[in-house]
Design a protein around this motif. Structure first.
Motif, PDB file in Angstrom:
ATOM      1  N   ALA A 132       0.831  -1.202   0.000  1.00 16.48           N
ATOM      2  CA  ALA A 132       0.000   0.000   0.000  1.00 16.48           C
ATOM      3  C   ALA A 132       0.864   1.251   0.000  1.00 16.48           C
ATOM      4  N   LEU A 133       1.906   1.258   0.811  1.00 14.12           N
ATOM      5  CA  LEU A 133       2.775   2.435   0.879  1.00 14.12           C
ATOM      6  C   LEU A 133       3.504   2.641  -0.455  1.00 14.12           C
ATOM      7  N   ALA A 134       3.893   1.548  -1.101  1.00 12.31           N
ATOM      8  CA  ALA A 134       4.514   1.661  -2.425  1.00 12.31           C
ATOM      9  C   ALA A 134       3.529   2.239  -3.437  1.00 12.31           C
ATOM     10  N   GLU A 135       2.254   1.865  -3.315  1.00 15.35           N
ATOM     11  CA  GLU A 135       1.228   2.419  -4.192  1.00 15.35           C
ATOM     12  C   GLU A 135       1.013   3.908  -3.928  1.00 15.35           C
ATOM     13  N   PHE A 136       1.045   4.291  -2.671  1.00 13.00           N
ATOM     14  CA  PHE A 136       0.921   5.714  -2.338  1.00 13.00           C
ATOM     15  C   PHE A 136       2.046   6.505  -3.003  1.00 13.00           C
ATOM     16  N   HIS A 137       3.251   5.958  -2.921  1.00 14.38           N
ATOM     17  CA  HIS A 137       4.412   6.623  -3.527  1.00 14.38           C
ATOM     18  C   HIS A 137       4.246   6.695  -5.045  1.00 14.38           C
TER      19      HIS A 137
END
Length: 241
Positions: A132-137
């Motif tokens: 999820a954090l990679a997607e946010f980035h």
């Protein structure tokens, strides 16, 4: 109920009701958004594209409009019923909101298309947190901001919260662990971009009643286990600046 995520942890009936209560809207959402606004080192982007990751029932929309005045507001959630309620809330507020049914770990949003990504009390519900954090980035533009507001394991793993709500307990983290995860993903922030609110509702053992009645002194920062962490983190510009 059919959810849009294989790892979705269904909320309790109480939890679903609480997320549309006055307490949630006034004492949690409103306060968090105001605090996040104060954590910017510079003025936030004007007329931003703003994505609300885990928008739930849309109760954040009015506060995001008041504080950030987005030209485009996108709400993402993996619960179809919550998205229906979000649509009703947007209509009630006379707002245009693009609603997307999507797991945060596989966002159906183009690369580098978002100026501000608001993730409030969503992350501790997610099993695939690193993804999820990679997607946010990925979806943030270079120079865009992650507005992250979260409860920590010290709060989630208490008897009253475990009794009233439902969470994936094996992924809960401390404030320091959440900040390290965000930094390791490549986001930039300094101490002045972080806050540790010590709000009455986050003191799950007694909701601050003993301190309010003068029966116990509040623990100062540095001597308590933090139950909340807010951070405004920036995706670097091209070239790393």
């Amino acid at each position: 109920m059919s959810y849009l995520s294989d790892d979705y942890v269904e909320e309790t009936r109480f939890g679903f009701w609480f997320l549309r209560s006055h307490t949630w809207q006034h004492h949690v959402l409103r306060v968090a958004i105001k605090d996040l606004r104060g954590l910017f080192s510079a003025a936030p982007p004007a007329n931003p594209v703003l994505l609300d990751a885990g928008c739930g029932q849309g109760k954040s929309f009015q506060y995001l409009r008041q504080v950030f005045a987005p030209q485009r507001l996108i709400g993402v959630d993996a619960d179809p019923h919550s998205l229906e309620l979000s649509a009703e809330e947007a209509a009630r507020q006379d707002m245009t909101v693009e609603l997307v049914g999507s797991d945060c770990a596989t966002l159906s949003v183009p690369d580098a298309s978002v100026d501000l990504l608001f993730c409030h009390q969503t992350f501790h519900h997610l099993v695939e947190q690193e993804k999820a954090l990679a997607e946010f980035h990925r979806v943030l533009k270079p120079g865009g901001y992650l507005l992250f507001a979260e409860s920590t394991e010290a709060y989630i793993d208490t008897w009253v919260i475990r009794w009233l709500f439902r969470h994936p307990m094996h992924v809960q983290k401390s404030a320091a662990q959440y900040l390290a995860m965000i930094r390791n993903q490549g986001f930039l922030f300094e101490d002045r971009n972080v806050s540790y609110p010590y709000l009455w509702w986050s003191r799950a053992k007694d909701f601050g009643l003993l301190e309010r009645w003068g029966l116990r002194r509040p623990k100062p920062f540095g001597e308590r286990e933090e139950t909340l962490v807010n951070v405004v983190a920036r995706k670097p510009l091209e070239g790393g600046a």
